[in-house]
Design a protein around this motif. Structure first.
Motif, PDB file in Angstrom:
ATOM      1  N   ASP A  21       0.627  -1.193  -0.138  1.00 28.12           N
ATOM      2  CA  ASP A  21       0.253   0.072   0.056  1.00 28.12           C
ATOM      3  C   ASP A  21       0.878   1.283   0.070  1.00 28.12           C
ATOM      4  N   THR A  22       2.111   1.130   0.302  1.00 24.16           N
ATOM      5  CA  THR A  22       2.990   2.521   0.221  1.00 24.16           C
ATOM      6  C   THR A  22       3.878   2.400  -0.675  1.00 24.16           C
ATOM      7  N   ARG A  23       4.131   1.742  -1.590  1.00 28.68           N
ATOM      8  CA  ARG A  23       5.040   1.663  -2.506  1.00 28.68           C
ATOM      9  C   ARG A  23       4.466   2.270  -3.812  1.00 28.68           C
ATOM     10  N   ASP A  24       3.581   2.579  -4.163  1.00 24.34           N
ATOM     11  CA  ASP A  24       2.986   3.401  -5.244  1.00 24.34           C
ATOM     12  C   ASP A  24       3.755   4.524  -5.648  1.00 24.34           C
ATOM     13  N   GLN A  25       3.881   5.583  -4.688  1.00 23.13           N
ATOM     14  CA  GLN A  25       4.850   6.956  -4.968  1.00 23.13           C
ATOM     15  C   GLN A  25       5.942   6.506  -5.422  1.00 23.13           C
ATOM     16  N   TRP A  26       6.900   5.497  -4.888  1.00 23.63           N
ATOM     17  CA  TRP A  26       7.973   5.132  -5.159  1.00 23.63           C
ATOM     18  C   TRP A  26       8.173   4.457  -6.685  1.00 23.63           C
ATOM     19  N   LYS A  27       7.206   3.678  -7.242  1.00 24.57           N
ATOM     20  CA  LYS A  27       7.103   3.284  -8.274  1.00 24.57           C
ATOM     21  C   LYS A  27       6.938   4.169  -9.423  1.00 24.57           C
ATOM     22  N   ARG A  28       6.131   5.272  -9.041  1.00 28.99           N
ATOM     23  CA  ARG A  28       5.817   6.447  -9.914  1.00 28.99           C
ATOM     24  C   ARG A  28       7.100   7.105 -10.226  1.00 28.99           C
ATOM     25  N   ALA A  29       7.875   7.403  -9.065  1.00 25.49           N
ATOM     26  CA  ALA A  29       9.130   7.946  -9.139  1.00 25.49           C
ATOM     27  C   ALA A  29      10.003   7.341 -10.129  1.00 25.49           C
ATOM     28  N   VAL A  30      10.140   5.837  -9.903  1.00 25.28           N
ATOM     29  CA  VAL A  30      11.172   5.015 -10.588  1.00 25.28           C
ATOM     30  C   VAL A  30      10.588   5.192 -12.323  1.00 25.28           C
ATOM     31  N   THR A  31       9.309   5.235 -12.506  1.00 23.42           N
ATOM     32  CA  THR A  31       8.764   5.337 -13.920  1.00 23.42           C
ATOM     33  C   THR A  31       9.298   6.811 -14.568  1.00 23.42           C
TER      34      THR A  31
END
Length: 139
Positions: A21-31
């Protein structure tokens, strides 16, 4: 076991939900940093230890074979992976990460990933205890 003791499955559910639930922001930053969909980064990461067939890669990345083929085709077009004949079975090909792919993967993995608020709100004692417990789980 005392009635107030959670089961291992209950603890696991809490832990996985916290991370997922808390990894979406990191995944968006990686993208944003790499210009690639996160699914491509996930595939590159699975290739870091060594070459895999498309079937093995699909299994490792929890994708179906057609999606893995599309992903490998895209990454190959970008020069991030290469297909080579498998020396153990000349009828199939193995996919490996290229130097350019490693560079992209390293960029992705270097993306800052700050702890969520629920972790930063823990006391020093709670952080030490959690760190100790998680350390035990790694061995």
């Amino acid at each position: 076991m005392p009635a107030d003791t959670p089961t291992p499955d209950e603890v696991w559910a809490l832990l996985t939900h916290l991370v997922i639930d808390t990894r979406d922001q990191w995944k968006r930053a990686v993208t944003e940093r790499t210009g690639l969909p996160f699914s491509r980064i996930r595939v590159l990461r699975r290739l870091r230890p060594g070459p895999k067939t498309v079937k093995e890669l699909a299994h490792a990345a929890a994708m179906d074979a057609p999606a893995a083929t599309v992903t490998v085709n895209h990454l190959e077009e970008l020069g991030l992976v290469a297909r080579e004949i498998d020396p153990a079975n000349r009828r199939q090909k193995q996919v490996s990460i290229t130097a350019a792919g490693r560079t992209v993967l390293n960029t992705a993995l270097a993306t800052p990933d700050p702890a969520p608020a629920s972790i930063t709100a823990l006391s020093n004692e709670e952080l030490r205890a959690l760190h100790e417990i998680l350390g035990k789980l790694q061995h």
